[in-house]
Design a protein around this motif. Structure first.
Motif, PDB file in Angstrom:
ATOM      1  N   GLN A 106      -1.877 -18.709  16.662  1.00 26.87           N
ATOM      2  CA  GLN A 106      -1.484 -17.634  15.758  1.00 26.87           C
ATOM      3  C   GLN A 106      -2.363 -17.574  14.509  1.00 26.87           C
ATOM      4  N   ASP A 107      -2.928 -18.715  14.118  1.00 22.25           N
ATOM      5  CA  ASP A 107      -3.743 -18.767  12.901  1.00 22.25           C
ATOM      6  C   ASP A 107      -5.001 -19.585  13.194  1.00 22.25           C
ATOM      7  N   PRO A 108      -5.968 -18.996  13.896  1.00 23.66           N
ATOM      8  CA  PRO A 108      -7.125 -19.771  14.351  1.00 23.66           C
ATOM      9  C   PRO A 108      -8.153 -20.064  13.268  1.00 23.66           C
ATOM     10  N   GLY A 109      -8.168 -19.316  12.199  1.00 21.08           N
ATOM     11  CA  GLY A 109      -9.202 -19.502  11.185  1.00 21.08           C
ATOM     12  C   GLY A 109     -10.430 -18.674  11.497  1.00 21.08           C
ATOM     13  N   LEU A 110     -11.238 -18.414  10.472  1.00 28.57           N
ATOM     14  CA  LEU A 110     -12.394 -17.540  10.637  1.00 28.57           C
ATOM     15  C   LEU A 110     -13.646 -18.284  11.098  1.00 28.57           C
ATOM     16  N   GLY A 111     -13.807 -19.530  10.671  1.00 21.66           N
ATOM     17  CA  GLY A 111     -15.040 -20.229  11.034  1.00 21.66           C
ATOM     18  C   GLY A 111     -14.891 -21.728  10.965  1.00 21.66           C
ATOM     19  N   GLN A 133       0.409 -23.617   4.355  1.00 21.13           N
ATOM     20  CA  GLN A 133      -0.367 -22.606   5.054  1.00 21.13           C
ATOM     21  C   GLN A 133      -0.511 -22.950   6.536  1.00 21.13           C
ATOM     22  N   GLY A 134      -0.886 -21.959   7.309  1.00 19.44           N
ATOM     23  CA  GLY A 134      -1.209 -22.199   8.701  1.00 19.44           C
ATOM     24  C   GLY A 134      -2.481 -23.012   8.812  1.00 19.44           C
ATOM     25  N   SER A 167      -5.870 -20.890   8.237  1.00 18.91           N
ATOM     26  CA  SER A 167      -5.997 -20.407   6.858  1.00 18.91           C
ATOM     27  C   SER A 167      -6.275 -21.564   5.904  1.00 18.91           C
ATOM     28  N   ARG A 168      -5.615 -22.675   6.136  1.00 15.78           N
ATOM     29  CA  ARG A 168      -5.820 -23.840   5.261  1.00 15.78           C
ATOM     30  C   ARG A 168      -7.272 -24.303   5.308  1.00 15.78           C
ATOM     31  N   GLN A 169      -7.831 -24.402   6.501  1.00 12.13           N
ATOM     32  CA  GLN A 169      -9.209 -24.873   6.600  1.00 12.13           C
ATOM     33  C   GLN A 169     -10.186 -23.868   6.004  1.00 12.13           C
ATOM     34  N   ASP A 170      -9.907 -22.573   6.133  1.00 16.90           N
ATOM     35  CA  ASP A 170     -10.766 -21.570   5.499  1.00 16.90           C
ATOM     36  C   ASP A 170     -10.726 -21.696   3.978  1.00 16.90           C
ATOM     37  N   LYS A 191      -2.263 -32.568   2.299  1.00 15.45           N
ATOM     38  CA  LYS A 191      -1.430 -32.582   3.503  1.00 15.45           C
ATOM     39  C   LYS A 191      -1.242 -31.158   4.028  1.00 15.45           C
ATOM     40  N   ASN A 192      -0.654 -31.075   5.222  1.00 14.30           N
ATOM     41  CA  ASN A 192      -0.356 -29.765   5.802  1.00 14.30           C
ATOM     42  C   ASN A 192       0.895 -29.875   6.655  1.00 14.30           C
ATOM     43  N   ASN A 193       1.869 -29.008   6.353  1.00  8.98           N
ATOM     44  CA  ASN A 193       3.117 -29.015   7.114  1.00  8.98           C
ATOM     45  C   ASN A 193       2.897 -28.477   8.528  1.00  8.98           C
ATOM     46  N   LEU A 194       3.828 -28.810   9.387  1.00  7.05           N
ATOM     47  CA  LEU A 194       3.767 -28.338  10.771  1.00  7.05           C
ATOM     48  C   LEU A 194       4.232 -26.883  10.806  1.00  7.05           C
ATOM     49  N   VAL A 195       3.362 -25.999  10.295  1.00  8.17           N
ATOM     50  CA  VAL A 195       3.661 -24.572  10.184  1.00  8.17           C
ATOM     51  C   VAL A 195       2.677 -23.803  11.058  1.00  8.17           C
ATOM     52  N   SER A 196       3.179 -22.850  11.830  1.00  9.26           N
ATOM     53  CA  SER A 196       2.343 -22.008  12.681  1.00  9.26           C
ATOM     54  C   SER A 196       1.537 -22.887  13.642  1.00  9.26           C
ATOM     55  N   ASN A 197       0.471 -22.339  14.216  1.00  8.94           N
ATOM     56  CA  ASN A 197      -0.394 -23.085  15.126  1.00  8.94           C
ATOM     57  C   ASN A 197      -1.751 -22.391  15.183  1.00  8.94           C
ATOM     58  N   TYR A 198      -2.686 -23.009  15.879  1.00 13.06           N
ATOM     59  CA  TYR A 198      -4.039 -22.458  15.918  1.00 13.06           C
ATOM     60  C   TYR A 198      -4.118 -21.179  16.757  1.00 13.06           C
TER      61      TYR A 198
END
Length: 487
Positions: free
Chosen positions: A22-27, A208-209, A212-215, A13-20
């Protein structure tokens, strides 16, 4: 043929923390997670798509997993792995916004299919029996062109072996891995093992955002695949040795089964199997593995008898009692089982007498006596000649009738006053030559059906117990090396 296994995981799961922003991920979309934007656009376009409904109880499990969805951006993940190597497929993992829906699973499946060049694919999914039926209809009507499956691909649906017994048996042989050519001993429960290894990530990635979570997930999925890759040689060698030994056993077993049979019968069976295997889904050929109808359960017999009674009453028949003839016979068979149970209890009590056991035995006997009095009233109602038959036996109790051998002739009075020794006077306890005079029309045939169904149920129970015992012995031989207290 390539094996693809699909399933969902409600631990990541992933909490409703931050957004894409602010935390877009690297790839995102470059490794194992599907590209976010087209995936979310498609899921939103299918917002009316309900939770997957199945012919089993998986829906209740899914709802239990998402009942606390408040405050969550993601309730889990869905994805696909290779069913042979257990490697996670590229761009095949997608987030689940609210449970396991067709739209989510369709997209990750279509996305994974883009990287597959093999023309024949076996797709395993725990609810393939419903998901696959309208798959191509949903693809033609709703899927984006970028993930549509080309016509050159042939798909074979299957249900993993652990999940398959939980489904209804009718019409599910087509999804059984035991009957799909080329499946071998594959169980297609690969994702269960993959998710079990990654469930521990849920505690850290939940807060996590999104980027970051997906990375992090991509990194761990890549490490999983790398471990599988470097150990592939040893895995294949171990499986090859086991397969060769098992092949020899199966070949010898098949030879032993086939030799006593007639060649014409074998040719007919082989032709049926070849025709079944060659037929594409949905199969229209005769199913050689269908066994429904050969055996019938006691519950099914009771249902059929109830329907027959309903038709008889609708045609103007008379109801002698609120308890039907089939109900009377079922009552008698139930009391017969109670008598056997009390007799076993008597033997156990005799070995080690205690006040508690004697009290339990007395209580069981009192309950049986009360039920026997109710049963006796029904017996005289549905076996109108029973009283006269008992009187005749009483008169000839010193010289049994010649219709039956003396050893098998029923007595009017039991050998003791114990209720477990009482004669229930079911139709089968009456000599066959006299049943028409003693019993209501059709009553002996009803009992025959119920007893045959009882035998089938008992045989199925024995088979089930033997299977469990076999698995326990195999587990013991493989995993237990010494007894408790051993050196």
């Amino acid at each position: 043929m390539m094996f693809m296994c699909m399933d969902a995981n409600f631990r990541l799961k992933n909490n409703l923390v931050s957004n894409y922003s602010q935390d877009p991920g690297l790839g995102i979309g470059w490794a194992y997670m599907v590209p976010r934007k087209p995936y979310e656009d498609y899921v939103v376009s299918q917002a009316d798509d309900g939770d997957i409904s199945t012919c089993v109880s998986f829906q209740a499990i899914a709802k239990a997993n998402i009942k606390k969805a408040n405050g969550l951006r993601v309730t889990g993940t869905g994805g696909l792995v290779c069913g042979r190597s257990e490697m996670i497929l590229p761009v095949s993992i997608g987030n689940l916004q609210k449970g396991e829906r067709y739209s989510n699973m369709d997209y990750v499946f279509g996305s994974a299919m883009k990287t597959v060049a093999v023309p024949l694919i076996l797709i395993s999914y725990d609810i393939a029996c419903q998901w696959f039926i309208n798959l191509f209809k949903r693809m033609n009507e709703h899927w984006p062109d970028s993930i549509k499956i080309p016509p050159s691909k042939t798909l074979i649906p299957a249900i993993p072996k652990l999940h398959e017994p939980m489904h209804q048996s009718a019409g599910h042989q087509v999804f059984s891995l035991n009957f799909i050519p080329g499946a071998g001993l594959s169980d297609c429960e690969c994702l269960e093992r993959v998710w079990a290894h990654h469930n521990a990530l849920g505690n850290s990635t939940k807060t996590q955002g999104p980027g970051s979570r997906q990375d992090v997930l991509d990194d761990h999925f890549g490490f999983w695949n790398w471990q599988k890759y470097i150990n592939l040689g040893r895995t294949l060698l171990r499986r090859y040795k086991a397969a060769v030994a098992d092949r020899n056993i199966q070949r010898e077993g098949h030879r032993g089964l086939s030799e006593p049979l007639e060649k014409e019968l074998l040719l007919d069976w082989e032709a049926m199997c070849v025709e079944w295997d060659a037929d594409n889904f949905p199969k229209s050929a005769k199913n050689p593995y269908e066994t429904d109808g050969i055996t019938i359960s006691e519950a099914q017999v009771k249902k059929d008898l109830a329907l027959e009674e309903q038709k008889r009453l609708a045609a103007g028949g008379v109801a002698f009692h609120e308890t039907t003839a089939a109900g009377f016979l079922s009552y008698g068979l139930e009391l017969e089982e109670v008598q056997r149970r009390i007799k076993r209890l008597v033997k156990e009590t005799a070995k080690q007498t205690t006040d508690r056991k004697e009290g339990t035995l007395t209580e069981q006997r009192n309950l049986l006596r009360a039920r026997l009095r109710n049963y006796e009233q029904l017996a005289y109602m549905y076996m109108l000649g029973l009283l006269q038959y008992q009187i005749n036996l009483q008169r000839r109790n010193t010289s049994p009738p010649t219709l039956l051998p003396a050893a098998s002739q029923p007595l009017v009075e039991p050998s003791s006053d114990k209720p477990e020794d009482s004669i229930l006077w079911l139709p089968s306890s009456i000599p066959a030559q006299m049943r028409e005079k003693v019993c209501q029309l059709g009553l002996p045939e009803m009992e025959d059906k119920l007893r045959e169904a009882q035998c089938q149920d008992a045989l199925e129970s024995v088979r089930h117990i033997l299977k469990i015992k076999t698995r326990m012995i195999l587990f013991k031989n493989r995993n237990i090396r010494a007894s408790a207290g051993g050196g």
